[in-house]
Write a protein that holds these residues in place. Structure first.
Motif, short mmCIF file in Angstrom:
data_model
loop_
_atom_site.label_atom_id
_atom_site.label_comp_id
_atom_site.label_asym_id
_atom_site.label_seq_id
_atom_site.Cartn_x
_atom_site.Cartn_y
_atom_site.Cartn_z
N VAL A 1 8.28 40.49 110.33
CA VAL A 1 8.86 41.08 111.54
C VAL A 1 9.84 40.06 112.12
O VAL A 1 9.47 38.91 112.39
N ASP A 2 11.10 40.47 112.28
CA ASP A 2 12.11 39.60 112.87
C ASP A 2 11.82 39.41 114.36
O ASP A 2 11.78 40.39 115.12
N VAL A 3 11.62 38.17 114.76
CA VAL A 3 11.34 37.86 116.16
C VAL A 3 12.60 37.45 116.89
O VAL A 3 12.95 38.02 117.93
N ARG A 4 13.33 36.48 116.37
CA ARG A 4 14.53 35.99 117.05
C ARG A 4 15.35 35.16 116.08
O ARG A 4 14.81 34.54 115.16
N ALA A 5 16.65 35.15 116.29
CA ALA A 5 17.57 34.28 115.56
C ALA A 5 18.23 33.34 116.56
O ALA A 5 18.88 33.79 117.50
N ILE A 6 18.03 32.05 116.38
CA ILE A 6 18.57 31.03 117.28
C ILE A 6 19.74 30.37 116.58
O ILE A 6 19.56 29.67 115.58
N GLY A 7 20.93 30.60 117.09
CA GLY A 7 22.12 30.03 116.47
C GLY A 7 23.32 30.25 117.37
O GLY A 7 23.57 29.52 118.32
#
Length: 316
Positions: free
Chosen positions: A218-224
């Motif tokens: 499950v994709d939670v978050r992308a930090i970039g």
């Protein structure tokens, strides 16, 4: 209190633990509670596999085929032979690999143009899942497009496989395309409980995923480029203000609103904003210099070096 079955921890507890009142020993001795191997067998006939490691609980031995296409999992049988101290002669079968390990299954993970990364394996202890990775060959001179970093290699396809070790069933897969993730010795991937962090070096992004008990990613978050949910809204609104400073120019630029970045999904790469993760890292460095350094002259020099680092031509 849960007892630690580690031999070193048990010996340490035996040395420091006080006995119960009215007894001379701290606990009743248990017959054959710990068995320690005392004999080594050499020249064992092993299958032609690349052995990776045991799982943390010691229940599975992970290995890969020589062509790095298949996953082969074994179950240890543990105590197989014994001998008396004066007679250490063992039967010839004791030098066979299958006398100590039983093959549970063989699963094909990689396609024709992919190979299994033999240095990568993560074990989800709570659910007894195994995480494996396959990838295509690296492209060292790949063009830096779509926000990629110049000089970082590219891999056309990187696939993470979530597998149930009990029966070898592949539960889910996560694919990254035209990216670069350092898979050697799990350097670019970190597992904490059921949270998985994958570091994309090519796009300077940390992908946070959750591994569910059902065996799904499950994709939670992308930090970039963005760290919080409203970062994109703020940057796009700032870009819009810089692109259309005057209301009288709004109708003149209505024909080319896509080119000037007003309705662009991502912030314009030519503006003065850094990506959010770089901004946070630089802010952390600056605040640490300002708060921990006592020498004001040294602070001034470090701050000067910090601003030199922020020059547009430098690659952060």
């Amino acid at each position: 209190m849960v007892r630690n079955d580690n031999v070193v921890a048990r010996i340490f507890q035996r040395q420091i633990k006080t006995p119960p009142p009215g007894t001379s020993v701290h606990c009743a001795r248990r017959f054959y509670e710990n068995l320690v191997p005392s004999f080594t067998i050499y020249d064992v006939e092993c299958p032609d596999h690349s052995f990776r490691k045991f799982t943390d609980d010691g229940r599975y031995l992970i290995s890969f085929s020589r062509n790095h296409q298949d996953l082969v999992v074994y179950r240890p049988t543990w105590l197989s032979y014994s001998y008396k101290q004066e007679d250490c002669h063992l039967p010839s079968r004791a030098k066979r690999f299958d006398s100590f390990f039983n093959q549970l299954y063989c699963v094909s993970l990689a396609s024709s143009n992919e190979v299994i990364c033999k240095d990568f394996f993560l074990y989800v202890d709570s659910y007894q899942f195994g995480l494996f990775a396959t990838s295509t060959a690296q492209i060292h001179d790949a063009p830096a497009i779509g926000g990629a970093i110049q000089g970082v290699p590219s891999i056309e396809r990187i696939t993470f496989h979530l597998l149930r070790l009990e029966d070898g069933l592949i539960l889910d897969e996560k694919v990254f395309r035209n990216d670069f993730i350092n898979l050697a010795h799990n350097m670019g991937v970190f597992l904490y409980d059921d949270l998985l962090a994958i570091v994309s070096l090519r796009y300077q992004t940390i992908h946070i995923l959750q591994i569910r008990e059902s065996g799904n990613f499950v994709d939670v978050r992308a930090i970039g480029a963005f760290c919080r949910e409203d970062d994109e809204l703020f940057l796009n609104s700032s870009t819009q203000c810089m692109a259309v400073p005057d209301k009288s120019k709004l109708h003149q630029s209505s024909g080319n609103h896509v080119d000037n970045g007003v309705h662009s999904t991502h912030p314009n790469s030519d503006n003065s904003f850094l990506s959010c993760i770089k901004q946070r890292l630089l802010s952390f460095i600056f605040r640490r210099i300002w708060s921990e350094e006592t020498d004001k002259i040294q602070v001034g020099y470090l701050v000067f070096q910090f601003h030199v680092m922020l020059r547009p031509q430098d690659n952060l």
